[in-house]
Design an enzyme around this catalytic site. Structure first.
Site, PDB file in Angstrom:
ATOM      1  CG  HIS A  82      -5.178 -16.282  -7.646  1.00 28.28           C
ATOM      2  ND1 HIS A  82      -4.799 -17.460  -7.883  1.00 28.28           N
ATOM      3  CD2 HIS A  82      -4.402 -15.448  -7.454  1.00 28.28           C
ATOM      4  CE1 HIS A  82      -3.708 -17.280  -8.183  1.00 28.28           C
ATOM      5  NE2 HIS A  82      -3.280 -16.062  -8.113  1.00 28.28           N
ATOM      6  N   GLY A 163      -0.435 -39.511  -4.082  1.00 21.36           N
ATOM      7  CA  GLY A 163      -1.771 -39.523  -3.745  1.00 21.36           C
ATOM      8  C   GLY A 163      -2.448 -40.249  -4.697  1.00 21.36           C
ATOM      9  N   PRO A 164      -4.002 -40.341  -4.378  1.00 20.55           N
ATOM     10  CG  PRO A 164      -6.093 -39.845  -3.472  1.00 20.55           C
ATOM     11  CD  PRO A 164      -4.648 -39.806  -3.428  1.00 20.55           C
ATOM     12  CB  ALA A 165      -5.328 -41.218 -10.218  1.00 14.21           C
ATOM     13  CB  ILE A 168     -10.560 -35.636  -2.439  1.00 15.82           C
ATOM     14  CG1 ILE A 168      -9.445 -36.756  -2.972  1.00 15.82           C
ATOM     15  CG2 ILE A 168     -10.818 -35.585  -1.147  1.00 15.82           C
ATOM     16  CD1 ILE A 168     -10.036 -38.133  -2.923  1.00 15.82           C
ATOM     17  N   PRO A 169     -13.559 -34.275  -3.681  1.00 19.48           N
ATOM     18  CG  PRO A 169     -15.665 -34.644  -4.144  1.00 19.48           C
ATOM     19  CD  PRO A 169     -14.579 -35.313  -3.485  1.00 19.48           C
TER      20      PRO A 169
END
Length: 538
Positions: A82, A163-165, A168-169
């Site tokens: 998916h 949130g941050p640009a 975040i792995p």
């Protein structure tokens, strides 16, 4: 009139039972949330959760599920069929009962902001919550999926809403927003998969392509053959049942099938549906067949029969209709009491229930008496000449009586927000300002409840006049009592509105609400006198 919002978060984990259960438990443990379904898929490596609650509860439930996912899911090792871009891939909020789409937009924004701040991950808004059209649809937001996210977040036009640009792995990114309720619906065809697919192509919005669109908006569909049923199906997603309701799709399939000389053998709903979608079908068949049905359970039964919803498996309204699934949690301790217990509670040494709850009860009984007389007139042979008037007058009286019942309990909780505001800190100027603002919001909410009682009661007057004019004369005194009770209930609610208005500082709100309340209470006195005058002349 409980507000019910559905939340359907999709998480990128469909194999690890410990993780799946941990997220489910986080939702289940949230006060006010009811977990309705957990649907894991191993090949997709994805689990879809469905839960409902009031606006505040679903926000907390979604936050709790995201917190669990932050601890348990690592996207660096995720593979599945998916499309996905994050651990919590998508989290839509859907209005079910007594909630608007605009409210769900605000719910999604509150959730996205809180989750992004706490978890330190990017969140995008989509569907009704999106700011820009180029990032409104989920495929637009999710393009490139998790693997392309790092590069995409560097592009200015793809800066997250919250949130941050930055990539975040472990998490990726999440899309949240408000959308309409999606109904998965299948119509059974006594024919081939090819015939079913031909019908689907004619009806679905995309049709056969850009040059040959289908007839029905907000419909996706195809045809297939189901071996275990030994039938073909036109299988569709009704993306907005307000645009294309179930009964419209069903009737259009019947028409297409008749043109192909193919039989239709009922239909089925996959998953749960809102009550409104069933009642819309009932209303359609009632009008089409000139039926007069008031009781909700009978209207539901009519829709189930006409749509053939039990053709494949028994359709149990208590299990398939969302509102019925959560009905056991209805917070109506006063309305659920015996009449004796309610009166004794009113008479006890306690300020609640008080005049507001009693006013709602009186107004409900006043409208109820009018409905009763209408029902005692309708269908009686010697009153057949006024059947048309009774068919028109009974529903608004019946609906007013039923709608006023929840206001009995609503009045006792009217000041909850105000009392919470009173307990807020007031050590600094900023705290005092915020406290004052919340107190005013709480007072407005407390005013809105008796005002709603007035508005609901006001809807019954014209019908009550007609019952007085044409109803069974043997029930004259019942109509008289009903008129007096309805007027008194509205008057009592008016008093509750005005006593709370004293501390309102918003002059525009005060002027608008006072004008409306005074208009309704004045009309109540006039209409009550009109009812009594009509009866006096009979």
């Amino acid at each position: 009139m409980r507000k019910i919002v559905e939340c359907v978060p999709n998480f990128s984990e469909g194999k690890n039972r410990e993780t799946i259960d941990a997220i489910a438990q986080a939702i289940r443990n949230t006060p006010g949330c009811t977990l309705l379904d957990v649907d894991p898929g191993k090949s997709t490596n994805r689990t879809v959760y469905t839960f409902v609650g009031d606006p505040d509860a679903v926000i907390e439930g979604a936050l709790n599920s995201a917190r669990a996912a932050r601890q348990k899911i690592d996207m660096r090792t995720h593979k599945g069929e998916h499309p996905r871009m994050g651990a919590m891939d998508v989290c839509p909020f859907i209005p079910v009962a007594n909630v608007t789409m605009d409210e769900c937009v605000e719910i999604s924004k509150t959730f996205g902001r809180l989750a992004a701040e706490e978890l330190g991950v990017p969140f995008f808004l989509y569907e009704a919550s999106a700011v820009d059209d180029y990032r409104r649809k989920l495929p637009q937001v999710r393009k490139g999926e998790y693997e392309g996210l790092a590069g995409r977040l560097k592009e200015p036009q793809w800066k997250p809403d919250f949130g941050p640009a930055e990539f975040i792995p472990q998490w990726g990114a999440t899309a949240t927003g408000a959308r309409s309720f999606l109904i998965a619906y299948n119509v059974n065809i006594l024919g081939t998969s090819n015939q079913a697919h031909r019908i689907a192509l004619n009806l679905r919005e995309a049709g056969r392509g850009p040059d040959s669109p289908g007839r029905l908006k907000a419909v996706k569909g195809m045809g297939w053959f189901v071996n275990e049923y030994n039938m073909a199906q036109v299988t569709v997603n009704l993306n907005d049942y307000q645009v294309t309701p179930m009964h419209v799709l069903f009737e259009e399939v019947k028409r297409e099938a008749a043109a192909l000389n193919v039989g239709v053998a009922g239909s089925e709903v996959v998953g749960l549906i809102p009550l409104a979608s069933i009642l819309m079908a009932a209303d359609y068949y009632m009008e089409k067949e000139k039926l007069f049905i008031l009781d909700e359970d009978q209207r539901v039964r009519l829709a189930v029969e006409r749509l053939g919803l039990s053709s494949v498996a028994p359709f149990d309204p208590k299990e398939k209709i969302i509102e019925y699934r959560v009905a056991g949690e209805r917070d109506e301790p006063l309305a659920g009491m015996s009449l004796r217990a309610f009166i004794e509670e009113v008479a006890s040494r306690s300020s609640a229930p008080g005049g507001g709850s009693v006013s709602a009860a009186l107004a409900a009984m006043g409208a109820g008496l009018g409905a009763m007389v209408g029902k005692l007139t309708y269908g009686v042979r010697k009153f057949e000449s006024v059947d048309a008037q009774m068919r028109k007058s009974i529903p608004p009286l019946h609906d007013a009586a039923v709608s006023l019942i929840p206001m009995i309990d609503a009045d006792t909780t009217a000041f909850n927000d105000f009392m919470e505001a009173l307990r807020m800190p007031r050590g600094t100027d900023a705290e005092r300002s915020e406290r004052a603002e919340c107190m005013q919001a709480g007072l407005k909410k407390a005013i809105d409840i008796p005002l709603t009682t007035m508005e609901l009661g006001d809807r019954a007057w014209d019908a009550l006049c007609e019952v007085a004019r044409c109803g069974n004369p043997a029930s004259r005194s019942d109509v008289e009592v009903g008129a007096r009770a309805l007027e008194t209930g509205i008057w009592g609610a008016y008093k509750n509105v005005m006593i709370n208005m004293v501390e309102i500082t918003d002059d525009a709100f005060k002027s608008r609400v006072t004008l409306e309340a005074e208009s309704i209470v004045s009309r109540a006195a006039q209409k009550c006198a009109e009812v009594l005058e009509i009866l006096k002349g009979r």
